[in-house]
Each structure stands twice: as structure tokens, then as C-alpha cells.
Design a protein around this motif. Structure first.
Motif, PDB file in Angstrom:
ATOM      1  N   VAL A   1     -36.636  -7.579 -13.199  1.00 60.37           N
ATOM      2  CA  VAL A   1     -37.415  -6.548 -12.491  1.00 60.37           C
ATOM      3  C   VAL A   1     -37.473  -6.800 -10.985  1.00 60.37           C
ATOM      4  O   VAL A   1     -38.268  -6.174 -10.280  1.00 60.37           O
ATOM      5  CB  VAL A   1     -38.868  -6.424 -13.046  1.00 60.37           C
ATOM      6  CG1 VAL A   1     -38.836  -6.035 -14.511  1.00 60.37           C
ATOM      7  CG2 VAL A   1     -39.671  -7.708 -12.847  1.00 60.37           C
ATOM      8  N   LEU A   2     -36.586  -7.669 -10.479  1.00 64.91           N
ATOM      9  CA  LEU A   2     -36.655  -8.019  -9.051  1.00 64.91           C
ATOM     10  C   LEU A   2     -36.566  -6.807  -8.132  1.00 64.91           C
ATOM     11  O   LEU A   2     -37.309  -6.695  -7.167  1.00 64.91           O
ATOM     12  CB  LEU A   2     -35.548  -9.020  -8.699  1.00 64.91           C
ATOM     13  CG  LEU A   2     -35.898 -10.482  -8.956  1.00 64.91           C
ATOM     14  CD1 LEU A   2     -34.753 -11.378  -8.541  1.00 64.91           C
ATOM     15  CD2 LEU A   2     -37.169 -10.876  -8.215  1.00 64.91           C
ATOM     16  N   GLY A   3     -35.644  -5.890  -8.435  1.00 64.82           N
ATOM     17  CA  GLY A   3     -35.486  -4.747  -7.537  1.00 64.82           C
ATOM     18  C   GLY A   3     -36.356  -3.558  -7.939  1.00 64.82           C
ATOM     19  O   GLY A   3     -36.306  -2.505  -7.320  1.00 64.82           O
ATOM     20  N   ALA A   4     -37.169  -3.730  -8.973  1.00 65.09           N
ATOM     21  CA  ALA A   4     -37.904  -2.591  -9.544  1.00 65.09           C
ATOM     22  C   ALA A   4     -39.097  -2.184  -8.689  1.00 65.09           C
ATOM     23  O   ALA A   4     -39.481  -2.862  -7.746  1.00 65.09           O
ATOM     24  CB  ALA A   4     -38.352  -2.940 -10.955  1.00 65.09           C
ATOM     25  N   GLU A   5     -39.684  -1.043  -9.041  1.00 63.14           N
ATOM     26  CA  GLU A   5     -40.895  -0.553  -8.392  1.00 63.14           C
ATOM     27  C   GLU A   5     -42.002  -1.602  -8.512  1.00 63.14           C
ATOM     28  O   GLU A   5     -42.108  -2.262  -9.546  1.00 63.14           O
ATOM     29  CB  GLU A   5     -41.394   0.708  -9.111  1.00 63.14           C
ATOM     30  CG  GLU A   5     -40.411   1.836  -9.182  1.00 63.14           C
ATOM     31  CD  GLU A   5     -40.164   2.432  -7.814  1.00 63.14           C
ATOM     32  OE1 GLU A   5     -41.139   2.573  -7.059  1.00 63.14           O
ATOM     33  OE2 GLU A   5     -38.992   2.720  -7.493  1.00 63.14           O
ATOM     34  N   PRO A   6     -42.882  -1.695  -7.480  1.00 64.58           N
ATOM     35  CA  PRO A   6     -43.998  -2.644  -7.564  1.00 64.58           C
ATOM     36  C   PRO A   6     -44.818  -2.468  -8.841  1.00 64.58           C
ATOM     37  O   PRO A   6     -45.246  -3.441  -9.454  1.00 64.58           O
ATOM     38  CB  PRO A   6     -44.840  -2.310  -6.331  1.00 64.58           C
ATOM     39  CG  PRO A   6     -43.889  -1.681  -5.383  1.00 64.58           C
ATOM     40  CD  PRO A   6     -42.817  -1.020  -6.197  1.00 64.58           C
ATOM     41  N   LEU A   7     -45.011  -1.209  -9.253  1.00 70.16           N
ATOM     42  CA  LEU A   7     -45.852  -0.963 -10.427  1.00 70.16           C
ATOM     43  C   LEU A   7     -45.258  -1.627 -11.674  1.00 70.16           C
ATOM     44  O   LEU A   7     -45.986  -2.162 -12.506  1.00 70.16           O
ATOM     45  CB  LEU A   7     -45.990   0.556 -10.643  1.00 70.16           C
ATOM     46  CG  LEU A   7     -47.204   0.961 -11.469  1.00 70.16           C
ATOM     47  CD1 LEU A   7     -48.496   0.482 -10.821  1.00 70.16           C
ATOM     48  CD2 LEU A   7     -47.233   2.469 -11.661  1.00 70.16           C
ATOM     49  N   ILE A   8     -43.938  -1.596 -11.786  1.00 74.19           N
ATOM     50  CA  ILE A   8     -43.289  -2.226 -12.940  1.00 74.19           C
ATOM     51  C   ILE A   8     -43.469  -3.740 -12.867  1.00 74.19           C
ATOM     52  O   ILE A   8     -43.785  -4.397 -13.857  1.00 74.19           O
ATOM     53  CB  ILE A   8     -41.792  -1.838 -12.980  1.00 74.19           C
ATOM     54  CG1 ILE A   8     -41.673  -0.347 -13.294  1.00 74.19           C
ATOM     55  CG2 ILE A   8     -41.038  -2.675 -14.017  1.00 74.19           C
ATOM     56  CD1 ILE A   8     -40.265   0.188 -13.267  1.00 74.19           C
ATOM     57  N   GLN A   9     -43.301  -4.294 -11.665  1.00 74.43           N
ATOM     58  CA  GLN A   9     -43.467  -5.743 -11.505  1.00 74.43           C
ATOM     59  C   GLN A   9     -44.888  -6.165 -11.857  1.00 74.43           C
ATOM     60  O   GLN A   9     -45.104  -7.181 -12.509  1.00 74.43           O
ATOM     61  CB  GLN A   9     -43.147  -6.146 -10.063  1.00 74.43           C
ATOM     62  CG  GLN A   9     -41.707  -5.845  -9.675  1.00 74.43           C
ATOM     63  CD  GLN A   9     -41.414  -6.207  -8.240  1.00 74.43           C
ATOM     64  OE1 GLN A   9     -42.321  -6.403  -7.438  1.00 74.43           O
ATOM     65  NE2 GLN A   9     -40.143  -6.306  -7.912  1.00 74.43           N
ATOM     66  N   ILE A  10     -45.863  -5.350 -11.418  1.00 73.69           N
ATOM     67  CA  ILE A  10     -47.261  -5.669 -11.730  1.00 73.69           C
ATOM     68  C   ILE A  10     -47.481  -5.636 -13.238  1.00 73.69           C
ATOM     69  O   ILE A  10     -48.048  -6.559 -13.825  1.00 73.69           O
ATOM     70  CB  ILE A  10     -48.218  -4.681 -11.013  1.00 73.69           C
ATOM     71  CG1 ILE A  10     -48.170  -4.920  -9.503  1.00 73.69           C
ATOM     72  CG2 ILE A  10     -49.648  -4.837 -11.528  1.00 73.69           C
ATOM     73  CD1 ILE A  10     -48.875  -3.862  -8.677  1.00 73.69           C
ATOM     74  N   ALA A  11     -46.964  -4.567 -13.873  1.00 78.91           N
ATOM     75  CA  ALA A  11     -47.127  -4.443 -15.331  1.00 78.91           C
ATOM     76  C   ALA A  11     -46.550  -5.669 -16.034  1.00 78.91           C
ATOM     77  O   ALA A  11     -47.124  -6.180 -16.995  1.00 78.91           O
ATOM     78  CB  ALA A  11     -46.457  -3.166 -15.827  1.00 78.91           C
ATOM     79  N   VAL A  12     -45.406  -6.152 -15.544  1.00 78.24           N
ATOM     80  CA  VAL A  12     -44.749  -7.277 -16.197  1.00 78.24           C
ATOM     81  C   VAL A  12     -45.571  -8.566 -16.086  1.00 78.24           C
ATOM     82  O   VAL A  12     -45.797  -9.254 -17.083  1.00 78.24           O
ATOM     83  CB  VAL A  12     -43.327  -7.485 -15.602  1.00 78.24           C
ATOM     84  CG1 VAL A  12     -42.806  -8.868 -15.909  1.00 78.24           C
ATOM     85  CG2 VAL A  12     -42.379  -6.435 -16.167  1.00 78.24           C
TER      86      VAL A  12
END
Ligand code: ATP
Ligand code: MG
Lengths: 237, 289
Positions: free
Chosen positions: B90-101
Motif C-alpha cells: 500500500v506504499l503508493g496508495a491513498e492515505p485513507l487506505i494506508q490508515i485502514a491497513v
């Protein structure tokens, strides 16, 4: 003689967004090769593709006879290609000296670090005076010198410049071109992307003109300067 | 009236805890500084680390702090594994996805702890170091003195690594400009993996030291996360030294709040002080203008 760098039918872009449509180019040992063309033509994308920093769909890139299309960027640098990136990409919080050390991160560069420092400080005495300054506080011209010096610390066989004169005063632009010629004369092969079409064609041994992701014209630098199409397109007086 | 000896004692206690908090927060600061990811599971790594220290202490019947010899390298490797499996994708993903992870990862840890060890707190029944020394009316816990000492040594070692070694240069270059770092020949993915490993190893060290006197439950991670965020938000821009100062401030505020207001308000005191600070220095203690 085999070329130092060879691009064969390279198609590349960013994810789904295709930018290069079959680029063929070569750079021979000891040459300065210029790549010019309008904004958005794909010049930066070409340099980034050589370093495997884009999505490549098709085609092959050879460096010193070796296929480098699937090698990660940091290993290509170890092989001897490096780039002075568009916008310089200085490590702002680090000192000038630390930026130079970072430039010599590869194994090939580590052994020659003292030599390299001496060389870049003789080329840019200003950097020596500002060795311990935080790089983020350098002027635009100084930052460009640091970006070039840092790339030289990697001991490249092939050095690529992406618009090194962008945003610099005319006098400093000339200095940058002087450095490019000096480097070629010291044995580094150069591939340069430039907005200053006239200056770059004057120093280049050969040049390519790129439009919309394709090479549309190629030839000797000085010959291209007299090309009518090019004169019209870039208003070279 | 506040008794000056009691205040001094609290400040000293707070400084010792502050050293430990700095150690834990440094892991969060490193990961955030280098890869721009806020690891919301950071405190839960401390919690899992605390259980691991407790299990090993019970199994070998040694003080929990001693188990750091095993848990620190173990968590370094676990950190790299989690980075590869969960973070790198998820390195390049949206911040929201990183937070969810990372939030999700924290809950997974909590649920695992709840399933395995239930909600009752666990502590090592025969701690060797949990006694105090007194002098001139001041009483300090030996376990906390040792934890503070090991924390400051570790902070120094990380500082040395970052400023004096080749790998540290790669870390700082990557943190300064991750697009350009590969042009130096730096393997950015490797820097990320090792940084995540170090950040995780620091939580295990903090946890093992803490278990010399503390107890763990599945929710231990929350207070460590909350404290780490404040410390990094206040001092993260100042590097290791910034994290250290800000950790000491937080430790002292927590100790004073806990004694002179009420123990249950200790986090509220820390956060109120933080909000207040932001009025005067919106970018934290160490922002360069
Ligand atoms: N990271 C990126 N992601 C998506 N598209 C991009 C990215 N970088 C560039 N592009 C697009 O690719 C095309 C070619 O861009 P490129 O930067 O290669 O042009 P250029 O010839 O270097 O132009 P300039 O002279 O303005 O620097 C443009 O349409 C641009 O919008
Ligand atoms: Mg460009």
C-alpha cells in the motif's frame, strides 16, 4: 563500434498513460547527445525509462551491450548511469557534504570517494566553501552545481542531465554548458535534455528532436542548428 | 500546598518514563519520517511485545527486561515480514487506505491478545528489579532507572547510526527525497524494510523494559500509541534529539498530572498541554520557522 547506450523501439509511460511510442536512440562513447523537443514531448520520460523509473510496455534498452530493461534503478546506477534530475532533487535537510557522500553511495563510487571529492571541489570551488551548509539554503545556481557534483560522485560512465539550466540566470546557464563540455572532455559520455535548444545543439555532437513521444529528427548538433523545420519550431535566430 | 520533595520525585519519575516513551516514539518517528506512513498499530506492537516478554519471562523465569535479548531481534524480523506483507503493497496508495491497513493491523493484534490471554492484566510475579532506592526523601524505582538508562543508550545508538553511518545516510537521503534516492544507488525498498524492522524492534525493547514493573492487557497499546503520537507531533521534526526532549516533557506532564490531578486524567493532561503548545507553535517544538 557498439553504442554505449541503445534504445530500440521503446514504448513507455505511467501506468495506463502511454507517453513514448517507439523511441529509437543511441549514445556512443565520448559523445554529448542532446534530446530536445517541446514541453510534454516525453524527454523526461525517456531519461526515466532508461533508469527503469516508468512503466515500459515494449522495447529494449542496452547499456554497454547489456540488456538493462529489467534491472532496478539503484542497480543501473551501480552499472554506471546516473542522472541530474529535473528540479535538481537536492536532499535539502542534509549538508552539502552529505549530499556529495550520498552521491557516492554505490560500490563503484566508494573506492574513489577522495578523488571524486577533489575533482568536484576543483570544478565547483563554491561548494567547497559551503561544504557544511545545509543544502536547502543554497541559491538556485549553487543547488544546480551541487546536483551536478553529486551525480559526478557516482563516477558515471554515462551522465544524463534533465534541463540543468532551468531557472538559472543566463551567465550561469553558460557555466553549466561549459561544465558539460569539460565533463565530456574528461571522458564522461553525456545525454542532455534542454530547453536552451541553441546552446545545446552548439555543444552536442549529435541530437535528437522528440515530439509527442517519438523521435522526429536526428543529426549532428551543428547541422540541426541550420535545419529550417527546427528553426521555425524553436525560433532559433 | 505542593510538597517540593513530592514534586521533585514526580519530575524524576516522569523523566525516567519520558526516556522510555521517547524510545518507543522514536520507532514511530523513524517509520513516519522515512516512508510517510503513520503506523497506527505502533502501540499495539508494544502490547504484543509486552506479552512476548511476559511469556518468555515466565518460561525462563528471568526478569522481563532480560528477554529483550530475544524479543528485539525477533521483532526486527517480524517488522520486516509485516512490512513486506502489509505495508509495501500500500506504499503508493491513498492515505485513507494506508490508515485502514495500520489501524486494522492494531485491531488484529488486540483481538489476538484477547483471544489468547483474555482481558485480565498479566505481569511477571517475581520481578527482580521492582524495588526502590531512597535518598533524601526521594524514592526511585530501580527497574525504571535501568529502563531509562537503556533507553538513553539506545536513543544515542540510533542517533549515531543515522548521522554517522552509510546506512544512516541512505535513511536520511530517502527521507529527504524518495524519488531521487535511487539515483544515488540507494535501494529504497530495502531502506524501508530495515527502517520498519528497527521501528518494530524499538517497541519490543520498550515493552520488555516496561514489563519489569508494569502489567499488560490487550489495550495497553492505546496509551503507548497516544503518547507516541504527541511526542512525534511535538518533536518529530527535531530528529532523535527532538523526540527525546518531547518525550521527557510528556513523561513529566504525565507524572505530575497523575499525582496532582488524578491518575485517570494523565493522558488528558498531556493532550491539553499539547493543544496549548500548538497555539504558540503550530508546527511543534522543533520546526524551523
Ligand atoms: N509521473 C507521471 N504520471 C503521469 N503522467 C506523467 C508523469 N510525468 C509526466 N507525465 C506525462 O507524460 C507526458 C510527457 O511528460 P515528460 O515529463 O516526459 O515531458 P518533457 O518532454 O520532459 O516535458 P518538459 O519539457 O515540460 O519537461 C506529459 O503529458 C506528462 O503530463
Ligand atoms: Mg521534462
Amino acid at each position: 563500434m557498439a553504442s554505449m547506450l541503445e534504445l530500440k523501439n521503446v514504448h513507455a509511460g505511467y501506468g495506463e498513460f502511454r507517453v513514448l511510442h517507439g523511441v529509437n536512440m543511441r549514445v556512443d562513447k565520448g559523445e554529448i547527445v542532446a534530446l530536445v523537443g517541446p514541453n510534454g514531448a516525453g524527454k523526461t520520460t525517456t531519461l526515466r525509462t532508461i533508469l527503469n523509473m516508468t512503466t515500459r510496455y515494449e522495447g529494449e534498452i542496452k547499456f554497454q551491450g547489456r540488456d538493462i530493461t529489467r534491472i532496478p534503478t539503484h542497480k543501473i546506477v551501480e552499472e554506471g548511469i546516473t542522472m541530474v534530475p529535473e528540479g535538481r532533487g537536492i536532499f535539502n535537510p542534509l549538508t552539502v557534504y552529505e549530499n556529495l557522500l550520498a552521491g557516492a553511495y554505490t560500490k563503484r563510487a566508494q573506492e574513489k570517494i577522495e578523488d571524486s571529492l577533489e575533482f568536484v571541489f576543483s570544478l565547483f570551488p563554491r561548494l567547497k566553501e559551503r561544504k557544511n551548509q545545509i543544502a536547502g539554503t543554497l541559491s538556485g545556481g549553487e543547488a544546480q552545481m551541487l546536483a551536478i557534483a553529486r551525480a559526478l560522485m557516482a563516477r558515471p560512465t554515462l551522465l544524463m542531465f534533465d534541463e540543468p539550466s532551468l531557472g538559472l540566470a543566463p551567465k550561469i546557464v553558460l557555466e553549466v554548458f561549459d561544465v558539460v563540455v569539460k565533463l565530456r572532455d574528461s571522458g564522461v559520455t553525456v545525454l542532455i535534455v534542454e530547453q536552451h535548444v541553441k546552446n545545446s545543439l552548439e555543444v552536442a555532437d549529435r541530437a535528437y528532436v522528440m515530439e509527442m513521444g517519438q523521435i522526429v529528427l536526428e543529426g549532428e548538433g551543428k547541422a540541426l542548428l541550420k535545419d529550417e523545420r527546427l528553426k521555425k519550431a524553436y525560433l532559433i535566430i | 500546598m505542593m510538597d517540593p520533595i513530592l514534586v521533585t520525585n514526580n519530575v524524576l519519575d516522569g523523566l525516567l518514563m519520558g526516556l522510555l516513551y521517547s524510545l518507543v516514539a522514536l520507532g514511530l518517528a523513524l517509520i513516519f519520517g522515512v516512508m510517510d506512513i503513520i503506523n497506527f498499530a505502533h502501540g499495539d506492537f508494544v502490547m504484543i511485545g509486552a506479552y512476548t516478554a511476559w511469556l518468555l519471562a515466565m518460561a525462563f523465569w528471568v526478569d522481563p527486561s532480560v528477554t529483550a535479548i530475544i524479543t528485539v531481534p525477533l521483532f526486527f524480523i517480524i517488522g520486516i515480514g509485516i512490512y513486506k506483507l502489509v505495508i509495501e503493497p500500500v506504499l503508493g496508495a491513498e492515505p485513507l487506505i494506508q490508515i485502514a491497513v495500520t489501524v486494522g493491523l492494531g485491531y488484529v493484534f488486540q483481538n489476538i491478545a484477547l483471544a489468547l490471554w483474555h482481558a485480565e492484566p498479566k505481569s511477571f510475579p517475581a520481578p527482580w528489579l521492582n524495588f526502590s532506592i531512597s535518598a533524601g526523601g526521594i524514592t526511585l524505582s530501580v527497574a525504571k532507572l535501568i529502563a531509562g538508562g537503556i533507553s538513553i543508550i539506545s536513543l544515542y545508538l540510533i542517533h549515531y547510526m543515522l548521522t554517522k553511518t552509510k546506512f544512516g545516510l541512505a535513511v536520511r537521503a530517502t527521507s529527504a527525497n524518495r524519488e531521487v534516492a535511487p539515483l544515488m544507488g540507494i535501494n529504497v525498498k530495502k531502506v524501508y524494510a530495515i527502517t520498519f524492522g528497527i521501528g518494530t524492534a524499538l517497541t519490543a525493547l520498550g515493552a520488555a523494559l516496561y514489563m519489569s514493573w508494569g502489567q499488560t492487557n490487550p489495550y495497553l497499546g492505546q496509551s503507548f500509541s497516544l503518547l507516541s503520537w504527541v511526542i512525534v507531533a511535538m518533536g518529530g521534526l527535531g530528529g532523535v534529539i527532538g523526540v527525546l526532549y518531547s518525550g521527557l516533557i510528556v513523561g513529566v506532564l504525565e507524572a505530575l498530572g497523575s499525582t496532582f490531578i488524578t491518575p485517570s486524567a494523565r493522558l488528558a493532561v498531556v493532550y491539553l498541554a499539547f493543544f496549548l503548545l500548538l497555539w504558540f507553535r503550530p508546527r511543534g517544538l522543533f520546526a524551523r520557522r
